[in-house]
Design a protein around this motif. Structure first.
Motif, mmCIF file in Angstrom:
data_model
loop_
_atom_site.group_PDB
_atom_site.id
_atom_site.type_symbol
_atom_site.label_atom_id
_atom_site.label_comp_id
_atom_site.label_asym_id
_atom_site.label_seq_id
_atom_site.Cartn_x
_atom_site.Cartn_y
_atom_site.Cartn_z
ATOM 1 N N SER A 68 -31.696 3.755 19.570
ATOM 2 C CA SER A 68 -32.127 2.961 18.660
ATOM 3 C C SER A 68 -32.524 1.430 18.956
ATOM 4 O O SER A 68 -33.372 0.944 18.480
ATOM 5 N N PRO A 86 -30.745 9.994 14.084
ATOM 6 C CA PRO A 86 -29.728 9.990 12.697
ATOM 7 C C PRO A 86 -29.602 11.423 12.601
ATOM 8 O O PRO A 86 -28.331 11.792 12.074
ATOM 9 N N THR A 104 -24.176 7.143 11.315
ATOM 10 C CA THR A 104 -25.682 6.961 11.135
ATOM 11 C C THR A 104 -26.165 5.616 10.988
ATOM 12 O O THR A 104 -27.168 5.505 11.269
ATOM 13 N N ASN A 156 -27.556 3.413 13.448
ATOM 14 C CA ASN A 156 -28.920 3.528 14.091
ATOM 15 C C ASN A 156 -29.685 2.590 13.615
ATOM 16 O O ASN A 156 -30.377 1.746 14.269
ATOM 17 N N ALA A 207 -31.499 1.426 6.375
ATOM 18 C CA ALA A 207 -30.826 2.604 6.905
ATOM 19 C C ALA A 207 -30.522 3.705 6.088
ATOM 20 O O ALA A 207 -30.564 4.740 6.630
ATOM 21 N N TRP A 249 -32.784 6.872 6.235
ATOM 22 C CA TRP A 249 -32.514 7.926 7.410
ATOM 23 C C TRP A 249 -31.277 8.674 7.183
ATOM 24 O O TRP A 249 -31.197 9.925 7.551
ATOM 25 N N VAL A 250 -30.022 8.069 6.765
ATOM 26 C CA VAL A 250 -28.939 8.686 6.481
ATOM 27 C C VAL A 250 -29.122 9.870 5.600
ATOM 28 O O VAL A 250 -28.874 10.876 5.885
ATOM 29 N N SER A 292 -31.126 12.680 7.249
ATOM 30 C CA SER A 292 -30.205 13.538 7.945
ATOM 31 C C SER A 292 -29.289 14.543 7.364
ATOM 32 O O SER A 292 -28.827 15.511 7.919
#
Length: 471
Positions: free
Chosen positions: A44, A145, A161, A164, A384, A387-388, A391
């Motif tokens: 990252s 992630p 996560t 990242n 963020a 993306w969490v 995933s």
């Protein structure tokens, strides 16, 4: 073999009710979990270094290589095209070769990119290097992630996560700061440092347990899970839950791109892709790439504003990482969206006053306040959390295809916003931010009505809940 909605739900619900909560300190000290996260978020940081490279060295590199403005514009924008290719191919690569090998391949592309830039004597070598770095960056945007989410216990998955995004912001800020004192060739060499850490660290960390379970390597799956949870931890319940879910997925055909639009996966794809669209169409890359220009247009010092912007971004992203497993995903997204809406309206008011030559002393203050509120709000949630959630939300059998598709959508939207920003600003400075405000309002409504809370649930429990909603 056909699998009904009830067949999918039963074993997962039974495991959920019969299992006990796995805490990170249960039975051992999982230092390997944190080391794995450190290695992954070095990817990252490398991502951020690639993004931040072009901003501080524009004048120097154009002067040294005699580049026209259009040639430099190609150098800056080709990164995004490389990222699109990396995003769409990283999912299948991660499914076939594993998460660790995908990170190795992406890192190799970054190494080639930095060396090409370092030795460049003209625009062609620069563009090849930037395209190669972009590919690695796009692959990182998906695999990092996913890797962290698949190895982390549910009570730590959010905060780990979210690291990242924190490291992406840190990489951008460090590149911006040291780029003011280093030559552009030396700055390119600094991009190799995280690459070296990644390639070395990958030799010492286990593969994703869920990926190992998915491809039938049961012994290695249990060994990896035990190593991540601590040598004395009881992994029996978590391992059983994962194995039951993988066995159910084995009954399903291998996922293809068109399968994402089947009713079975439609809600997961709508959530994952929808959040990516909300993240980018709120205007973040237009603001990020042209923050100095915005401050200048508003009558404020661009250098002071840009440094303040970078500091606020890193600090608030760190706060968001701490809060994500406490406050939850959905509350942070709603708070973030509300702040983005308010920040856009403040900047729009500032430009409206400037255009009409009203309250000239208040206009710069409103612009700075709006931009800082905007980036702070983005950093605490919208940066963020999508993306969490991405995933977490996709089943393992479609994670490669769906994650790659969501990442591709994100990068395409990123390019579209950054490309149209200057045209929108020339059309109407305040109208641009009113448009972004309206988009953020739509995003808030989308989050309220569609996005579920995933805090405190295992990945298998999240899928069970989605299956119940689809039934």
């Amino acid at each position: 073999m056909a699998v009904s909605g009830n067949d999918v739900k039963e074993p997962l619900v039974a495991v959920e009710e019969g299992s006990k909560k796995l805490d990170v300190d249960e039975g051992g000290s999982p230092w390997m979990l944190y080391f794995c996260t450190f290695v992954a978020v070095c990817c990252s940081y490398e991502f951020g270094a690639c993004v931040g490279y072009s901003s501080p060295i524009q004048s120097a590199i154009r002067e040294d290589l005699n580049l026209s403005l259009s040639e430099y514009a190609v150098f800056g924008s080709v990164l995004t095209f490389g990222a699109m290719i990396g995003a769409i191919t990283s999912g299948p690569i991660a499914d076939f070769f594993g998460r660790k090998w995908t990170m190795r391949i992406a890192t190799a592309f970054c190494v080639v990119g930095w060396l090409a830039i370092y030795w460049a004597q003209g625009a062609v070598a620069l563009d090849i290097g930037r395209l190669s770095s972009g590919y690695g960056m796009g692959a990182f945007s998906y695999v990092v992630p996913v890797f962290i989410a698949e190895m982390a216990p549910k009570n730590l998955r959010g905060v780990l996560t979210a690291m990242n995004q924190l490291m992406i912001c840190t990489g951008i800020s460090v590149a911006f700061i040291i780029g003011t004192v280093l030559s552009w060739r030396t700055l390119a060499i600094t991009g190799l440092v995280p690459c070296a850490v990644i390639l070395l660290g990958l030799f010492f960390i286990p593969e994703s347990p869920r990926w190992l379970a998915k491809i039938g390597r049961g012994k290695e799956f249990r060994e990896a899970l035990q190593e991540l949870r601590g040598k004395d931890a009881d992994i029996s319940h978590e391992a059983a839950e994962i194995q039951d879910y993988i066995e159910m997925l084995d009954q399903l055909p291998k996922a293809k791109l068109l399968d994402l639009f089947r009713s079975r996966y439609r809600r997961s794809v709508t959530i994952g892709v929808g959040l990516m669209v909300c993240q980018q169409f709120g205007g973040i890359n237009g603001v990020c790439f042209y923050v100095s220009y915005i401050f200048e247009e508003a009558g404020f010092s661009s250098s002071v504003g840009a440094v303040t912007y970078a500091i606020v971004q890193v600090i608030i992203t760190a706060i968001g990482a701490v809060l994500i497993d406490r406050a939850g995903r959905k509350p942070l997204l709603l708070i973030s969206g509300t702040g983005l809406l308010a920040g856009c309206l403040l900047v729009a008011i500032s430009f409206f006053l400037k255009v009409h030559d009203w309250a000239t002393t208040a206009s710069p203050v409103l612009a700075v306040s709006g931009i800082l509120l905007y980036i702070g709000s983005f950093s605490v949630g919208m940066g963020a959390v999508p993306w969490v959630v991405m995933s977490e939300i996709f089943p393992v059998n479609i994670k490669g295809v769906a994650g790659g598709f969501a990442s591709l959508v994100n990068w395409f939207c990123s390019w579209l916003i950054s490309y149209t920003f200057t045209y929108l600003m020339s059309w109407s400075s305040y109208g641009t931010f009113i448009l972004y405000a309206a988009t953020n309002l739509i995003g808030i409504l989308f989050i309220m009505m569609v996005v579920p809370e995933t805090k405190g649930r295992s990945l298998e429990q999240i899928q069970a809940a989605i299956n119940r909603d689809n039934a």
